[in-house]
Structure formats: C-alpha cells, structure tokens
Design an enzyme around this catalytic site. Sequence first.
Site: not given
Length: 310
Positions: A241-242
């Site tokens: 999610k980065s």
Amino acid sequence: MGAASSSSYRGRFAPSPTGPLHFGSLLAAIGSFADARAHQGRWLVRIEDLDSNRAVAGADHAILSTLEAFGLYWDETVVYQSQRQALYQHALEQLRQAGLSYPCACTRREIAARGTPGPEGPIYPGTCRAGLPPNRSARSERLRIDDVAQGVSDAIQGHILQHLAQDVGDVVLRRADGFFAYQLAVVVDDAEQGIHQVVRGADLLASTPRQVYLQRCLGLPQPAYAHLPLVLGEDGRKLSKSLAAAPVDPRNPLPALERAWCLLGQTPLDATPSDVDDFWRQAIPGWDLGRVPKDPHRIGADEALTPASQ
C-alpha cells in the site's frame, strides 16, 4: 515442475491477482518456498481471486511468470479460488446445519454506529444473532463466535492469544456482495489441499486465531504457522500500500533474491551466485526458520532491489 517427495510437508503461496508481484509478496513467496524445499516438501501456488471486482486481468499470469523467473517452481497444478465455489458452499452448509452460522441484515454504516471499537474496526454487536429484525432481508452470513480465548503458537512470532468475541466478533462467511469471505475460503482451501505448514506475511497474523477457530468448527486439521516480518515502505505503511511497492523485475532477479535472503535473517551465501539456479543450490541447504526476525523491515523502493553487502 518440481520433483515428487516422500515428505509429508506441504506448503503454499497464495497471492491475490490485484497487480504485479511486489517485493513484500516476493519475500513471503521466498520464505514459504525455502521452508518447503529445505524439508524436501511440496510447494503449491493458489490464486486467491475470490473477489472478481478487485482482480486485474492478466495479473495472475504475470505473477506466475515472475515466480518462475525467481526460480520459485510449484509442484502441482495452480488452483483458483474462483473455481472452488462448491467447496466453500459445502462448508457453509455444514456450519448452517450445525447452527454455527446465521443471516445478517446489517450494513457497514449500522455496524459502525452500533459496534464497539476493536483492533480492526467496529466489532459487530450481534444485532441479528437471534434472528433478522422485522422487515429486513439478509445481506450476509456470519459465524457464531463463542466467548473464548483462541491461542496459536507461531514459529516466528511466538504464542498469540485472541479473545475472539471481544476483539473480532461474529465474522462474515459470505459477504453482502455475494462473495465468500476470505476467512472461510482459506480454511477450506488449506484443508482440501492438505497444507501442513503455512508460511506467510505477518499482516495475516491477527486473522490466524479466527481461522483456527473456524477449522475447529468444521472439524478440519490445523496446519502449523510461521508469519514472516512485513516489509514496510519509508512511510511506515505495508509495502503493498506504499509508494515503495514497485514491482520486482523478473529480468534481473538476483538482486531482489539476495536482498530478500538478507531480510529473512539468513546466513549469507558462500559465493556470489552465477544465476537463479545457483542461488537456490546454495540457499536451500542453509535455510533456517529460526533465524527469521519477527520485527518488520522499513525500506525504500530502491533498497528492495539492492543486495546487502556480505
């Protein structure tokens, strides 16, 4: 694929086809593969495509191609959760007949308004446990969770204990959109495929007690668990999610393989590997699950592709 083995060890890697394989998922694949091979066991790949709304066309083939480029060869036919609906339906019927599930009419908004705060969001307040409210139709189906403390011994993270009713509540078995829930599917799949050891990322550690509870409800065997450290981006978020979640490069696999080996706490290889096959020839005999750290790693996008100095 790989050669057959007399070992009872059966491990698996189960990616979701929501995009290309990133370094955090590669780390989980490498850990599960190495543990299986070090035990002369079999390693399976399962595509977790339950939610067709999230699946990206062609992502499954890209993931499988990347695994092969990294020398991660599976031993049996790849299975797809989307093709295993009858198995999940059978398990759901078993829970219904045992009185362990019930229909639920509540929306997320209603649960958020009435539920108590929990580690993963509002805890379902049990509104429909005794039956659907008047003039309401079922949206989902839930598992009745007893007020028990479910313990799990993890080979990396140690013993964990979760008070299911307080921390989780009655979990969803079939979602409001009609899809079977991950918790049900993964339990059914692991049992049906005879999985002996689950080696996966620590982001799923909190789900493990409810999965063990569900295994008990269904009379299924419990595999052993080992949850690998997460790889976090520089922003502290899970790598997938980065902004650091760049896809790994299957054209140049060795740097990422060496970097992952280091992050998994393993002893550096004796010699610089000449290719992927040489990497695994050196790596597998030295694999030691006891050396894997439990704490997450924080890295940038470039670090995932840079082998640690030896």
